[in-house]
Design an enzyme around this catalytic site. Structure first.
Site, PDB file in Angstrom:
ATOM      1  N   GLY A 150      52.535  31.333  42.255  1.00 53.91           N
ATOM      2  CA  GLY A 150      52.854  31.667  43.662  1.00 53.91           C
ATOM      3  C   GLY A 150      51.691  31.259  44.676  1.00 53.91           C
ATOM      4  N   ILE A 152      48.979  32.609  45.749  1.00 49.61           N
ATOM      5  CA  ILE A 152      47.386  32.720  45.196  1.00 49.61           C
ATOM      6  C   ILE A 152      47.352  31.515  44.326  1.00 49.61           C
ATOM      7  CG2 ILE A 152      45.736  33.895  44.375  1.00 49.61           C
ATOM      8  CD1 ILE A 152      46.990  36.526  45.356  1.00 49.61           C
ATOM      9  N   SER A 172      54.780  28.830  35.342  1.00 52.43           N
ATOM     10  CA  SER A 172      55.387  29.725  35.876  1.00 52.43           C
ATOM     11  C   SER A 172      56.544  30.269  35.088  1.00 52.43           C
ATOM     12  CB  SER A 172      55.754  29.462  37.665  1.00 52.43           C
ATOM     13  OG  SER A 172      56.554  30.470  38.348  1.00 52.43           O
ATOM     14  N   ARG A 232      45.774  41.101  38.015  1.00 52.80           N
ATOM     15  CA  ARG A 232      45.994  42.564  37.540  1.00 52.80           C
ATOM     16  C   ARG A 232      45.647  42.685  36.150  1.00 52.80           C
ATOM     17  NH1 ARG A 232      45.863  43.240  41.774  1.00 52.80           N
ATOM     18  NH2 ARG A 232      47.269  43.868  43.438  1.00 52.80           N
ATOM     19  N   GLU A 261      41.576  51.435  36.278  1.00 48.59           N
ATOM     20  CA  GLU A 261      40.443  51.447  37.533  1.00 48.59           C
ATOM     21  C   GLU A 261      40.365  52.713  37.974  1.00 48.59           C
ATOM     22  OE1 GLU A 261      41.694  48.354  39.862  1.00 48.59           O
ATOM     23  OE2 GLU A 261      41.521  46.631  38.542  1.00 48.59           O
ATOM     24  N   HIS A 282      37.026  44.942  41.204  1.00 52.75           N
ATOM     25  CA  HIS A 282      38.134  44.588  41.719  1.00 52.75           C
ATOM     26  C   HIS A 282      38.162  44.421  43.308  1.00 52.75           C
ATOM     27  CE1 HIS A 282      43.023  45.417  41.837  1.00 52.75           C
ATOM     28  NE2 HIS A 282      42.459  44.628  42.661  1.00 52.75           N
ATOM     29  N   GLY A 284      38.237  41.118  44.725  1.00 46.06           N
ATOM     30  CA  GLY A 284      38.650  39.721  45.040  1.00 46.06           C
ATOM     31  C   GLY A 284      39.225  39.435  46.435  1.00 46.06           C
TER      32      GLY A 284
END
Length: 318
Positions: A150, A152, A172, A232, A261, A282, A284
């Site tokens: 996608g 990113i 993908s 994720r 998390e 987490h 980024g």
């Protein structure tokens, strides 16, 4: 208008939120992460809009919200939100798409370079008054497998190809609208990873991709490959990844996201104890630029909620 927001998120975008508070007469009610008691107290006092992070709030929290309430996810991933429950309760859920692409893509390479050049270890040794050089590897000429192509994933491909001279393999579940960034593209995961030196995860979390990186798929990776996950945590079966790192099926891993998390290790799976793993909490997407982009989208959703206009709802609730 009163808006309940996690304090850490408010602080990330302080200038945007404080300006909006003055300009639009918004009152921000700050709570700590996962403080459902305080959030529901504000809700009972009349607040119907909540800004949350990536953490998972309980089903009891969502069941306590009034129909028509709005939950705004500060970010693009909403896998921690119980979508079906929100449908049932007629709770609207907004998010902030296209706000953090470059920050996450850049951070992917920050982690990758840290692993390849042992930057964290070198810094630690210098601060211990040690002068110990450790050899690393170049990225130029290496093959990176981008799993999930996608926005990113494509941003990562652009940096890899044009910034470092890497060969880009892309996987993908569907053919992308453009795939000229990939030197090799396939819907066959095995073909994409089998010769890859680095595997970078960028899949969305869906029922089909949850636990995608299990023992079987990890075993298909090239021996000694490096895994980077800035997507994720739910994509990975953590016990299987732990074993793959322990027996050197994989050479190293950089993990910014986790199944639970904040990260809580178990007795059997504790990534903190592995020398070939780099861990970050987490972050980024946590840059000034991304946070400002996110906050502006949050404000637009708040105003749309107030004025009865179109909200940036997650696809499942449109």
């Amino acid at each position: 208008m009163k808006i309940v927001v996690q304090k850490n998120l408010y602080d990330r975008s302080l200038s945007v939120f404080s300006e909006a508070a003055k300009k639009y007469s918004i009152g921000f009610l700050l709570t700590e992460v996962l403080d459902e008691v305080a959030m529901l107290e504000y809700h009972h006092a009349g607040a119907d809009c909540f800004i949350i992070g990536a953490e998972a709030y309980s089903s009891n929290f969502y069941r306590a919200l009034r129909s028509g309430s709005l939950v705004i996810r500060y970010g693009v991933g909403y896998n921690s939100v119980p979508v079906e429950l929100c449908k049932e309760r007629r709770i609207r859920v907004a998010y902030t798409p296209d706000t953090l692409t470059d920050s996450v893509a850049e951070y992917t390479f920050a982690l990758l370079l840290t692993l390849c050049r042992h930057t964290a270890d070198l810094d630690k040794s210098m601060k211990s008054n040690e002068w110990i050089g450790v050899g690393g590897i170049e990225l130029k000429g290496k093959t990176i497998a981008i799993i999930g192509f996608g926005k990113i994933g494509q941003a990562v491909a652009r940096i890899a190809k044009y910034g470092f001279g890497m060969k880009v393999n892309a996987y993908s579940r569907h053919f992308p609208k453009q795939n000229n960034l990939a030197d090799f593209f396939s819907l066959d995961y095995k073909q994409v990873v089998k010769e890859a030196d680095i595997i970078s995860l960028h899949l969305a979390t869906t029922p089909e991709t949850k636990g995608f990186f299990n023992k079987e798929r990890l075993s298909l990776c090239k021996k000694g490959a490096i895994l980077v996950n800035t997507s994720r945590g739910e994509l990975v079966v953590e016990s299987d990844l732990y074993e793959a790192l322990l027996d050197n099926t994989l050479g190293a891993a950089a993990l910014d996201v986790f199944v639970k998390e904040p990260y809580y290790p178990t007795d059997k799976v504790d990534f903190r104890k592995l020398p070939n793993v780099l861990l970050t909490p987490h972050c980024g997407s946590n840059t000034k630029e991304a946070n400002d982009n996110i906050a502006h989208t949050v404000i637009r959703n708040i105003l749309a909620f107030r004025d009865g206009k179109e909200i940036t709802l997650i696809p499942e609730l449109k």
